[in-house]
Design an enzyme around this catalytic site. Structure first.
Site, PDB file in Angstrom:
ATOM      1  CB  CYS A  48      -1.113   0.013   1.280  1.00  0.00           C
ATOM      2  SG  CYS A  48      -1.950  -1.244   1.440  1.00  0.00           S
ATOM      3  NE  ARG A  74      -3.927   1.141  -3.986  1.00  0.00           N
ATOM      4  CZ  ARG A  74      -3.646   0.378  -3.136  1.00  0.00           C
ATOM      5  NH1 ARG A  74      -3.582   0.846  -1.958  1.00  0.00           N
ATOM      6  NH2 ARG A  74      -3.819  -0.718  -2.994  1.00  0.00           N
TER       7      ARG A  74
END
Length: 315
Positions: A177, A218
C-alpha cells in the site's frame, strides 16, 4: 481443507526474496558489461537476467492468485512470464535497443529491494504512509470515531491500522500500500534513459510526488470503503465472493475497492502519469515505442508539448 486453501497455504515469498536479489545481480552485471562496451557479454548476461525474471514472476503467480487474490495483478504476471522470456530471447539474438529497458529494470530493483527486504526501511515507509492516510481522513472529517491504532497482529508494533467502531471493520496499510512499486518503476525508467541529469531529476521528483499523493488518496478510499461497507450490495456479493474465493460477505467492500477499482484505476493513472512525465523526459517514449514494437505495433510517439529535436525540452 479445500484445494484453494491448500494452495494458499504455500509460502513462496522467502524464496522469491532470494531470487529477486539474484535477478538484480544479473541485470546489474549486464549493465556493467554494457558500460564496458563488452556487447557480447552484455547480451548474454542480460538475456539470462530476463529469463530469471520470468522464473521470478512464475513463482509469484501462486501468491497473487491465491493469497493476495488480485485478478489484475495475476493477469499482469501471467503476461509478464512469457514477455520476459521473449525479451530475453530478443536480447540474446542481438536486439541491443532493449538494453535500455534492461538497464531500467536494474535500477528499479536497486530502488525497490532495499525497502522490501529491510524490516527497518519497510516499517518506516509503512508508518509514514499510514500516518498521512489517517491525517487526511481526520482533516477532511471523513470518518467520525475512526481509531488509528497499532497493528493488532501478534509480533507487530507498526502503527498502521484504521478501525471503524461503527461497523467493526479495520484496514491496515501494508508494504503493497506504500506505492514504492510504482515509484521504483518510474525511478528506474527515468534513471535508465540517456537524458540531461537536470531533466531526469525533475522527472523523478514529479513522478514520485504525484504517485505519493495519489497513493494516499487510494488508501483513504480503500479504508473508508471497507470501514463503512460502501459496496455491501447483495447483487455484488455473489460474483465478488465467487471471483475471489471469499467466505465472509463483509470482505466484499474491501475487495471491490482495492482489488478491482483501485488496481484498475492505478493502471490507467500510471499510463497517464508516464505521458505527463514525458513532457520533461521525452526519452521515455523511446522505451514505450520499443515495448510496442515487441508486440508488432510500430509507431512513433510524440508528446504534443515537446519538440523531440530539442536537446532540453524542459527549458
Amino acid at each position: 481443507m479445500s484445494l484453494l486453501e491448500a494452495i494458499a497455504e504455500l509460502h513462496v515469498i522467502p524464496y522469491t526474496d532470494v531470487l529477486a536479489w539474484v535477478v538484480m545481480a544479473a541485470f546489474i552485471a549486464g549493465v556493467a558489461a554494457d558500460y564496458r562496451d563488452n556487447l557480447l557479454a552484455a547480451r548474454r548476461l542480460t538475456a539470462g537476467a530476463w529469463w530469471l525474471f520470468a522464473v521470478f514472476w512464475f513463482v509469484l503467480i501462486q501468491h497473487f492468485a491465491f493469497v493476495h487474490r488480485s485478478v489484475v495483478q495475476t493477469v499482469l504476471i501471467l503476461i509478464a512470464v512469457p514477455a520476459c522470456l521473449y525479451v530475453g530471447w530478443l536480447v540474446f539474438a542481438g536486439r541491443d535497443s532493449l538494453l535500455t529497458l534492461s538497464r531500467a529494470v536494474a535500477f528499479m530493483t536497486v530502488i525497490y529491494l532495499p525497502f522490501e527486504t529491510s524490516e527497518l526501511a519497510r516499517g518506516l515507509l509503512i508508518e509514514a504512509v499510514a500516518f498521512q492516510t489517517a491525517t487526511v481522513i481526520d482533516a477532511l472529517s471523513l470518518a467520525d470515531g475512526m481509531e488509528y491504532m497499532q497493528d493488532p497482529d501478534e509480533g507487530s508494533t507498526l502503527m498502521n491500522t484504521f478501525w471503524f467502531p461503527e461497523t467493526g471493520r479495520a484496514s491496515r496499510v501494508v508494504f503493497e500500500c506504500t506505492g514504492i512499486g510504482a515509484m521504483s518503476i518510474f525511478g528506474g525508467l527515468i534513471a535508465a534513459v540517456n537524458a540531461p541529469l537536470r531533466r531526469k531529476a525533475v522527472g523523478i521528483a514529479l513522478s514520485i510526488s504525484i504517485i505519493w499523493v495519489l497513493n494516499i488518496g487510494r488508501n483513504v478510499f480503500i479504508a473508508l470503503a471497507n470501514g463503512y461497507q460502501w459496496f455491501a450490495y447483495s447483487w455484488l456479493e455473489g460474483p465478488i465472493m465467487a471471483l475471489f474465493g471469499l467466505t465472509d460477505p463483509a470482505r466484499v467492500s474491501f475487495f471491490v475497492a482495492d482489488r478491482v477499482l483501485a488496481q484498475l484505476l492505478a493502471v490507467v493513472a500510471l499510463a497517464g502519469l508516464a505521458w505527463f512525465i514525458a513532457r520533461w523526459v521525452p526519452e521515455l517514449l523511446d522505451i514505450a515505442e520499443e515495448l510496442l514494437s515487441i508486440v508488432g505495433i510500430d509507431v512513433e510517439l510524440h508528446h504534443p508539448s515537446v519538440d523531440r529535436t530539442d536537446t532540453d525540452p524542459a527549458d
